[in-house]
Write an enzyme that holds these catalytic residues in place. Structure first.
Site, PDB file in Angstrom:
ATOM      1  N   TRP A  32     -18.845  17.008  11.118  1.00 23.89           N
ATOM      2  CA  TRP A  32     -17.918  16.655  10.044  1.00 23.89           C
ATOM      3  C   TRP A  32     -18.381  17.225   8.710  1.00 23.89           C
ATOM      4  O   TRP A  32     -19.566  17.148   8.371  1.00 23.89           O
ATOM      5  CB  TRP A  32     -17.821  15.131   9.918  1.00 23.89           C
ATOM      6  CG  TRP A  32     -17.046  14.486  11.017  1.00 23.89           C
ATOM      7  CD1 TRP A  32     -16.495  15.097  12.109  1.00 23.89           C
ATOM      8  CD2 TRP A  32     -16.747  13.094  11.141  1.00 23.89           C
ATOM      9  NE1 TRP A  32     -15.868  14.184  12.906  1.00 23.89           N
ATOM     10  CE2 TRP A  32     -16.005  12.943  12.345  1.00 23.89           C
ATOM     11  CE3 TRP A  32     -17.014  11.966  10.367  1.00 23.89           C
ATOM     12  CZ2 TRP A  32     -15.533  11.696  12.770  1.00 23.89           C
ATOM     13  CZ3 TRP A  32     -16.549  10.731  10.801  1.00 23.89           C
ATOM     14  CH2 TRP A  32     -15.816  10.605  11.983  1.00 23.89           C
ATOM     15  N   GLU A  43      -5.928  -3.524   0.099  1.00 23.74           N
ATOM     16  CA  GLU A  43      -6.215  -4.524   1.135  1.00 23.74           C
ATOM     17  C   GLU A  43      -7.426  -5.386   0.794  1.00 23.74           C
ATOM     18  O   GLU A  43      -7.728  -6.350   1.488  1.00 23.74           O
ATOM     19  CB  GLU A  43      -6.477  -3.819   2.477  1.00 23.74           C
ATOM     20  CG  GLU A  43      -5.234  -3.250   3.151  1.00 23.74           C
ATOM     21  CD  GLU A  43      -4.909  -1.827   2.721  1.00 23.74           C
ATOM     22  OE1 GLU A  43      -5.351  -1.422   1.619  1.00 23.74           O
ATOM     23  OE2 GLU A  43      -4.221  -1.128   3.476  1.00 23.74           O
ATOM     24  N   LYS A  70     -13.226  18.706  10.516  1.00 24.80           N
ATOM     25  CA  LYS A  70     -13.991  18.734  11.769  1.00 24.80           C
ATOM     26  C   LYS A  70     -14.263  20.175  12.142  1.00 24.80           C
ATOM     27  O   LYS A  70     -13.381  20.898  12.572  1.00 24.80           O
ATOM     28  CB  LYS A  70     -13.219  18.001  12.856  1.00 24.80           C
ATOM     29  CG  LYS A  70     -12.989  16.558  12.475  1.00 24.80           C
ATOM     30  CD  LYS A  70     -12.346  15.735  13.561  1.00 24.80           C
ATOM     31  CE  LYS A  70     -12.230  14.298  13.122  1.00 24.80           C
ATOM     32  NZ  LYS A  70     -10.986  13.965  12.413  1.00 24.80           N
ATOM     33  N   THR A  83       0.867  -1.182   0.000  1.00 28.85           N
ATOM     34  CA  THR A  83       0.000   0.000   0.000  1.00 28.85           C
ATOM     35  C   THR A  83       0.899   1.226   0.000  1.00 28.85           C
ATOM     36  O   THR A  83       1.942   1.231   0.643  1.00 28.85           O
ATOM     37  CB  THR A  83      -0.872   0.070   1.261  1.00 28.85           C
ATOM     38  OG1 THR A  83      -0.004   0.100   2.385  1.00 28.85           O
ATOM     39  CG2 THR A  83      -1.803  -1.111   1.356  1.00 28.85           C
TER      40      THR A  83
HETATM   41  P1  AMP Z   1      -5.538   2.017  -2.787  1.00 27.34           P
HETATM   42  O1  AMP Z   1      -5.217   0.935  -1.835  1.00 27.34           O
HETATM   43  O2  AMP Z   1      -4.335   2.777  -3.246  1.00 27.34           O
HETATM   44  O3  AMP Z   1      -6.351   1.526  -3.915  1.00 27.34           O
HETATM   45  O4  AMP Z   1      -6.410   3.103  -2.010  1.00 27.34           O
HETATM   46  C1  AMP Z   1      -7.638   2.759  -1.423  1.00 27.34           C
HETATM   47  C2  AMP Z   1      -8.343   3.996  -0.978  1.00 27.34           C
HETATM   48  O5  AMP Z   1      -8.661   4.826  -2.101  1.00 27.34           O
HETATM   49  C3  AMP Z   1      -9.680   3.748  -0.335  1.00 27.34           C
HETATM   50  O6  AMP Z   1      -9.565   3.359   1.000  1.00 27.34           O
HETATM   51  C4  AMP Z   1     -10.363   5.094  -0.521  1.00 27.34           C
HETATM   52  O7  AMP Z   1      -9.950   6.029   0.445  1.00 27.34           O
HETATM   53  C5  AMP Z   1      -9.856   5.537  -1.861  1.00 27.34           C
HETATM   54  N1  AMP Z   1     -10.832   5.205  -2.892  1.00 27.34           N
HETATM   55  C6  AMP Z   1     -10.843   4.150  -3.714  1.00 27.34           C
HETATM   56  N2  AMP Z   1     -11.894   4.207  -4.557  1.00 27.34           N
HETATM   57  C7  AMP Z   1     -12.573   5.326  -4.248  1.00 27.34           C
HETATM   58  C8  AMP Z   1     -13.761   5.943  -4.734  1.00 27.34           C
HETATM   59  N3  AMP Z   1     -14.452   5.437  -5.744  1.00 27.34           N
HETATM   60  N4  AMP Z   1     -14.163   7.083  -4.137  1.00 27.34           N
HETATM   61  C9  AMP Z   1     -13.481   7.633  -3.126  1.00 27.34           C
HETATM   62  N5  AMP Z   1     -12.357   7.109  -2.634  1.00 27.34           N
HETATM   63  C10 AMP Z   1     -11.907   5.964  -3.180  1.00 27.34           C
END
Ligand code: AMP
Length: 543
Positions: A444, A330, A439, A185
């Site tokens: 929020w 994840e 916040k 990640t």
């Molecule tokens: P990654 O592991 O790099 O794919 O990042 C995952 C994170 O990206 C998620 O926990 C979200 O915070 C964000 N994310 C993924 N898809 C979306 C979406 N469609 N809208 C908003 N946030 C997203």
């Protein structure tokens, strides 16, 4: 008593075996790193993947060993992927957009024994090779004729590795819980953490991804995954495409709108998958060039929130349906998709756009709930927002090498770090990352919703909202805007645009214009950097 059905282990090489046998002539087209295009098909790619597996075995790679790739979306990358995990090793896709120290950290931490890499990364690998403690073999993903003079030790040409194999090799019949893939990640704080996918989790994710309300690939589909294989497995597309026998179009090192558009038109792409920034550029390109979208029917967009204006533009100007997707590394990564339910299909077009702006409903295999700070479940009323928790067979149980300790609660739920609402029809909407939510006065404010509304202004190319300290309200929103070329909207124009679209107390206290908004290695707005950039900023009413 046990049931009477077969125990058919869920192994990822079965996906490509199926593709080769039943959809052998379906093509895999690549915009090559060396230039030009290559055309292959599932049958050939399987044969070559077997040869990669055989080559790795010759190099001494064994079950459970890690082999890394620093590579774009290409036919060869797909071959490596299946070849590595098919011989029982772990395909570790490294994100080349990370900082160099992070790449070094990740490869050392994973203990990769082999590093496959594209020509683009020769200078990078030359610089980092002396710091890689475990890599024994470097394989440049090209033919010998393209191998440059280099300081990289014992460099092998990929095509030589394949040519030295006769393909008389069998996939490894490992236990389905054996690791097949590894992806780190790109955490904004601390060291990146590895997610170690199993053969079983990847195959189950493939079934989920290919359900009709999710990616729903068919053998007639032609998919262009712009999302890179090093970003959360290209959302599982190279697995799902094999299972379905879809045609796969790979953009190589290209992420620019003109090249991608050319591929979409020439190859008859029906479905794509990419983050919103790719589509912002594509929409601008289409507007300028006056071109259409050919056979493209659906774009799956995720990784960051999709602004409503993008969904509307795609539909109204190009008759392309946006399917919003949410997930994370994840989660292999798919969690929800925003396809329309029976009830949603009855609604007006404008109401449907509102629904499509939400991140979507859970795929079977993903359990989801929202909880408050005490861990108590909150109502699924579309209003209450809380921490989004997930559970399921393709959700992480622990990070690689136990990093981060226990990451599940007592009931096995994983905290996504996202804050969301879930409505009575099951549509989930992300309001923010927990650490980005603003916040204000004990309540929020969703930075994502403000950004989405701001991007709806015709002169806004991109928008970011961050919370900054305020003496009275704790935090207040600052709207940061990149203007579209040849436009000059004022602060007041933007505030007027937001007026009535968001609650009064959500209105940004100020608007600033910048040339560029920083992005992470996976295309997300880098809020941490923005907060640092604006740390000395004071709101006009707080000076
Ligand atoms: P990654 O592991 O790099 O794919 O990042 C995952 C994170 O990206 C998620 O926990 C979200 O915070 C964000 N994310 C993924 N898809 C979306 C979406 N469609 N809208 C908003 N946030 C997203």
């Amino acid at each position: 008593m046990l049931g009477g059905m077969q125990d058919w282990p869920l192994l990822v090489w079965k996906l490509i075996d199926h593709a080769a046998l039943h959809h052998g002539s379906r093509e895999i087209v690549t915009a090559r790193v060396e230039g030009g295009e290559s055309r292959s098909n599932w049958r050939e790619v399987r044969e070559r993947a077997l040869k990669v597996a055989q080559g790795l075995s010759r190099l001494g790679v064994r079950t459970g060993d890690r082999a890394a790739t620093l590579a774009w979306n290409t036919q060869r990358h797909v071959e490596c992927w299946y070849g590595i995990s098919g011989m029982g090793a772990v395909a570790h896709t490294v994100n080349p957009r990370l900082f160099e120290e992070q790449i070094v950290y990740i490869i050392n931490h994973a203990g990769d024994r082999v590093l496959f890499f594209d020509l683009t990364f020769v200078p990078l690998v030359e610089r980092i090779a002396p710091k890689l403690n475990t890599v024994e073999h470097y394989v440049l993903m090209t033919g010998r004729e393209h191998v440059p003079e280099t300081s990289i030790p014992d460099l092998l040409a990929y095509e030589d590795l394949i040519a030295a194999s006769d393909g008389d090799f069998e996939w490894a019949n490992v236990d389905e819980l054996t690791p097949a893939g590894l992806c780190y990640t790109s955490g904004t704080t601390g060291n990146p953490k590895g997610v170690l996918y199993t053969h079983r989790s990847n195959v189950l994710h493939t079934f989920g991804a290919n359900s009709a309300d999710a990616l729903g690939l068919t053998s007639a589909a032609t998919i262009l995954p712009v999302v890179p294989m090093y970003h959360a497995n290209a959302w599982g597309v190279p697995y799902a495409a094999a299972a379905a026998g879809a045609k796969l179009v790979m953009g190589g090192a290209h992420f620019d709108a003109p090249t991608l558009h050319g591929l979409i038109m020439r190859e008859g792409v029906t479905l794509t998958a990419a983050v919103p920034t790719v589509w912002l550029a594509m929409l601008q390109h289409l507007e300028k060039s006056g071109q259409g979208m050919g056979e493209l029917k659906r774009v799956v967009i995720g990784g960051s929130a999709v602004p409503r204006s993008m969904i509307v533009d795609f539909k109204e100007k190009y008759d392309v349906t946006v399917c919003h997707a949410w997930g994370m590394t994840e989660m292999s990564p798919l969690g929800t998709l925003g396809s329309l339910s029976a009830a949603a299909l009855e609604k007006t077009q404008q109401e449907q756009f509102d629904i499509q702006t939400k991140q979507g409903r859970a795929i079977f295999g993903v359990e989801m709930k929202i909880v408050d700070d005490n861990g108590d479940e909150m109502p699924r009323d579309g209003k209450a927002f809380g921490h989004l928790m997930v559970r399921g067979p393709w959700v992480v149980r622990e990070y690689y090498a136990g990093d981060g300790g226990h990451v599940l609660d007592a009931d096995g739920w994983f905290d996504t770090g996202d804050v969301a609402t879930i409505d009575p029809s099951g549509y989930m909407q992300i309001t923010d990352r927990a650490k980005d939510v603003i916040k204000s006065g004990g309540e929020w404010i969703s930075s994502i919703e403000l950004e989405n509304e701001a991007v709806g202004h015709a002169a806004v190319a991109e928008a970011a909202v961050i919370g900054l300290p305020h003496p009275k309200w704790d935090e207040r929103p600052l709207l940061i805007v990149v203007r579209k070329p040849d436009t000059n909207p004022s602060k007041q124009d933007l505030l007027d645009h937001l007026e009535g679209r968001v609650a009064k107390w959500w209105m940004p206290n100020d608007v600033v214009f910048v040339d560029e908004i920083p992005h992470t290695a996976t295309g997300k707005i880098q809020k941490l950097t923005l907060r640092q950039q604006f740390k000395d900023y004071r709101f006009p009413d707080a000076a």
